[in-house]
Design an enzyme around this catalytic site. Structure first.
Site, PDB file in Angstrom:
ATOM      1  N   ALA A 292      -0.299 -12.302   3.676  1.00  0.00           N
ATOM      2  CA  ALA A 292       1.286 -11.673   2.145  1.00  0.00           C
ATOM      3  C   ALA A 292       2.928 -12.208   3.169  1.00  0.00           C
ATOM      4  O   ALA A 292       3.097 -12.146   1.783  1.00  0.00           O
ATOM      5  CB  ALA A 292       0.770 -10.074   2.857  1.00  0.00           C
TER       6      ALA A 292
ATOM      7  N   GLU B 151      -0.288  -0.463   0.847  1.00  0.00           N
ATOM      8  CA  GLU B 151       0.212  -1.204   2.293  1.00  0.00           C
ATOM      9  C   GLU B 151      -1.255  -1.468   3.096  1.00  0.00           C
ATOM     10  O   GLU B 151      -2.885  -1.560   3.030  1.00  0.00           O
ATOM     11  CB  GLU B 151      -0.105   0.333   3.446  1.00  0.00           C
ATOM     12  CG  GLU B 151       0.358  -0.278   4.277  1.00  0.00           C
ATOM     13  CD  GLU B 151       1.333  -0.154   4.509  1.00  0.00           C
ATOM     14  OE1 GLU B 151       2.537  -0.984   5.857  1.00  0.00           O
ATOM     15  OE2 GLU B 151       2.815  -0.463   4.053  1.00  0.00           O
ATOM     16  N   ASP B 152      -1.279  -2.816   3.423  1.00  0.00           N
ATOM     17  CA  ASP B 152      -2.962  -3.179   4.464  1.00  0.00           C
ATOM     18  C   ASP B 152      -3.858  -3.499   3.802  1.00  0.00           C
ATOM     19  O   ASP B 152      -4.917  -3.366   4.040  1.00  0.00           O
ATOM     20  CB  ASP B 152      -2.880  -1.905   5.812  1.00  0.00           C
ATOM     21  CG  ASP B 152      -1.895  -2.028   6.384  1.00  0.00           C
ATOM     22  OD1 ASP B 152      -0.560  -3.212   6.579  1.00  0.00           O
ATOM     23  OD2 ASP B 152      -1.546  -1.003   7.215  1.00  0.00           O
TER      24      ASP B 152
ATOM     25  N   TYR C 135       3.982  30.881 -10.628  1.00  0.00           N
ATOM     26  CA  TYR C 135       2.106  30.023 -10.909  1.00  0.00           C
ATOM     27  C   TYR C 135       2.443  31.127 -12.165  1.00  0.00           C
ATOM     28  O   TYR C 135       3.596  31.355 -12.742  1.00  0.00           O
ATOM     29  CB  TYR C 135       0.920  30.496  -9.499  1.00  0.00           C
ATOM     30  CG  TYR C 135      -0.293  30.054  -9.830  1.00  0.00           C
ATOM     31  CD1 TYR C 135      -0.023  28.186 -10.047  1.00  0.00           C
ATOM     32  CD2 TYR C 135      -1.540  30.238 -10.232  1.00  0.00           C
ATOM     33  CE1 TYR C 135      -1.113  27.666 -10.087  1.00  0.00           C
ATOM     34  CE2 TYR C 135      -2.390  30.411 -10.834  1.00  0.00           C
ATOM     35  CZ  TYR C 135      -2.858  28.726 -10.520  1.00  0.00           C
ATOM     36  OH  TYR C 135      -3.056  27.851 -11.555  1.00  0.00           O
TER      37      TYR C 135
ATOM     38  N   ASN D 289       9.812  -3.506   9.771  1.00  0.00           N
ATOM     39  CA  ASN D 289       9.483  -3.528   8.166  1.00  0.00           C
ATOM     40  C   ASN D 289      10.824  -1.903   8.100  1.00  0.00           C
ATOM     41  O   ASN D 289      10.703  -1.309   6.886  1.00  0.00           O
ATOM     42  CB  ASN D 289       8.679  -3.089   7.981  1.00  0.00           C
ATOM     43  CG  ASN D 289       7.502  -4.369   6.833  1.00  0.00           C
ATOM     44  OD1 ASN D 289       8.087  -4.937   8.070  1.00  0.00           O
ATOM     45  ND2 ASN D 289       6.999  -4.536   6.966  1.00  0.00           N
TER      46      ASN D 289
ATOM     47  N   LYS E 236       3.239   5.734   7.928  1.00  0.00           N
ATOM     48  CA  LYS E 236       4.116   5.526   6.934  1.00  0.00           C
ATOM     49  C   LYS E 236       4.697   6.451   6.096  1.00  0.00           C
ATOM     50  O   LYS E 236       5.572   6.223   5.627  1.00  0.00           O
ATOM     51  CB  LYS E 236       3.317   4.709   6.345  1.00  0.00           C
ATOM     52  CG  LYS E 236       3.821   3.586   4.771  1.00  0.00           C
ATOM     53  CD  LYS E 236       4.735   2.198   5.746  1.00  0.00           C
ATOM     54  CE  LYS E 236       5.068   1.084   5.118  1.00  0.00           C
ATOM     55  NZ  LYS E 236       5.276   0.451   6.035  1.00  0.00           N
TER      56      LYS E 236
ATOM     57  N   ASP F 275       3.904  -5.199   2.899  1.00  0.00           N
ATOM     58  CA  ASP F 275       3.484  -5.809   3.986  1.00  0.00           C
ATOM     59  C   ASP F 275       3.940  -7.066   3.490  1.00  0.00           C
ATOM     60  O   ASP F 275       4.248  -8.105   4.685  1.00  0.00           O
ATOM     61  CB  ASP F 275       2.214  -5.882   4.276  1.00  0.00           C
ATOM     62  CG  ASP F 275       1.502  -5.301   4.453  1.00  0.00           C
ATOM     63  OD1 ASP F 275       1.150  -4.596   5.430  1.00  0.00           O
ATOM     64  OD2 ASP F 275       0.459  -4.281   3.410  1.00  0.00           O
TER      65      ASP F 275
END
Length: 387
Positions: A194, A133-134, A36, A314, A91, A159
């Site tokens: 899709a 996604e979706d 930091y 997938n 996912k 998808d």
């Protein structure tokens, strides 16, 4: 609510499935001054002067955003962003498990296409890639197209393209098993959402002989009334045989059926297909036709389920696709990269090819490295690799 934890799925999900871990130690003041302030300021200044250094001195080049608006989640439909989060966490977990890609689930409380595109575009500097996604069709097509045009990092609607890559790989092997090429096959795809559109597009790219697509109103063909722009494009590019009836009508004499619709197809329709037929009944949890019934008439049967042979999953595609794209800092995922991924995935099966083994298991450790290497090589060939 306490009784929910009696269900092992709820017990596993309690507290979520992800956490953030540090990759460097902070043991004392010296470590803190490097991780930091003040040390971090030197890194910031260098990146401000040379923005590409962010790929080397931050986590950006290895992190993907998993983005959903919760409008088309699994088979559950429009359940909203909060209810979509367990899937997006899952996912992200799969990205890490199968390809060591860090992923952050982002469930957005907006469904307007302009809002989705603008939100993701403004978040994009924090990520090396975007996995959509979706998101329900047909909005998903416009969202992806606009983001691909706007961003210089990979944008991939899983998808669509994850399903398409795995389906193509399995069909390539099914064709090899039956002594044919893709160009010898006539296919019927049930479903113009899709995944149905993407599977059709990748099969056209790979050289399928002929392919026709149906939706809830029957076959899609040139001149049919009420087609949206996506379906109008399909009508122009497919169905050379001119089928205008039902899905089952079109299956008579067909070589391949790909179900992505949630509808049902009778065993009699499968029986009417050509010899050595290939049936991919991919709707979950209930396939369009029961696999055992399909197997009485088809040479190869695949589903989206893990309790039958030849699962079209997938997870065989997206981890390796992104790993390969990120490794070469690709600016996009091209159609050639998707086809290369499918070819590599099909190649994993090798000489073990059989009617019940046209696609490898997600747990085959050869899968992700093979897909990664093929995607990276194709990115270089296509001129989208930046390292």
């Amino acid at each position: 609510m306490a009784d929910l934890d009696l269900d092992p799925a709820f017990a596993l999900h309690r507290g979520g499935k992800l956490e953030v871990r540090s990759t460097v130690p902070v043991r004392d003041a010296d470590d803190l001054s490097l991780a930091y302030t003040p040390g971090v300021a030197r890194v910031c200044t260098a990146i401000a002067e040379t923005p590409a250094l962010a790929d080397d001195y931050t986590w950006v080049s290895n992190v993907v955003a998993v983005v959903s608006d919760g409008t088309a989640v699994l088979g559950l439909g429009d359940i909203g962003p909060s209810a979509a989060m367990p899937v997006m966490e899952g996912k992200a977990l799969l990205f890490k498990q199968f390809a060591n890609v860090d992923a952050v689930p982002l469930c957005l409380d907006c469904t307007d296409v302009d809002d989705l595109v603008e939100t993701v575009a403004r978040l994009a500097p924090s990520f090396g890639g975007i996995n959509l996604e979706d998101i329900s069709a047909p909005r998903c097509f416009e969202v992806e197209d606009r983001l691909r045009a706007r961003l210089d990092i990979p944008v991939f609607h899983d998808d669509q393209h994850g399903t398409a890559i795995v389906a193509l790989a399995a069909l390539q092997n099914a064709a090899r098993l039956t002594g044919r090429s893709l160009g010898d096959l006539r296919a019927v795809v049930a479903g113009a959402g899709a995944s149905g559109v993407a599977v059709t597009r990748i099969l056209l790219e790979a050289g399928i002989g002929d392919i026709a697509v149906s939706d809830s109103k029957g076959m899609i063909y040139a001149g049919r009334e009420g087609l949206n722009p996506v379906k109008e494009a399909l009508a122009r590019d497919t169905n050379r045989a001119g089928h205008t009836g039902s899905t089952e009508d079109a299956l008579a004499g067909a070589d391949v059926f790909v179900g992505l619709s949630g509808s049902t197809v009778s065993e009699a329709a499968i029986a009417s297909m050509a010899p050595d037929a290939v049936v991919f009944a991919l709707s979950n949890p209930t396939p369009e036709v029961h696999p055992e019934a399909a197997a009485r008439h088809a040479r190869v049967v695949a589903t989206g389920r893990s309790d039958f042979p030849n699962q079209i999953n997938n997870v065989l595609a997206f981890p390796g696709v992104f790993r390969g794209a990120l490794d070469v800092r690709a600016s996009a995922i091209t159609e050639n990269m998707k086809v290369a991924a499918a070819r590599a995935l099909a190649g994993v099966v090798g000489d073990d090819l059989s009617a019940t083994y046209v696609i490898p298991s997600p747990f085959d450790e050869r899968v992700a490295p093979a897909v990664t290497a093929a995607v990276a090589a194709q990115a270089r060939a296509d001129g989208v690799a930046r390292r």
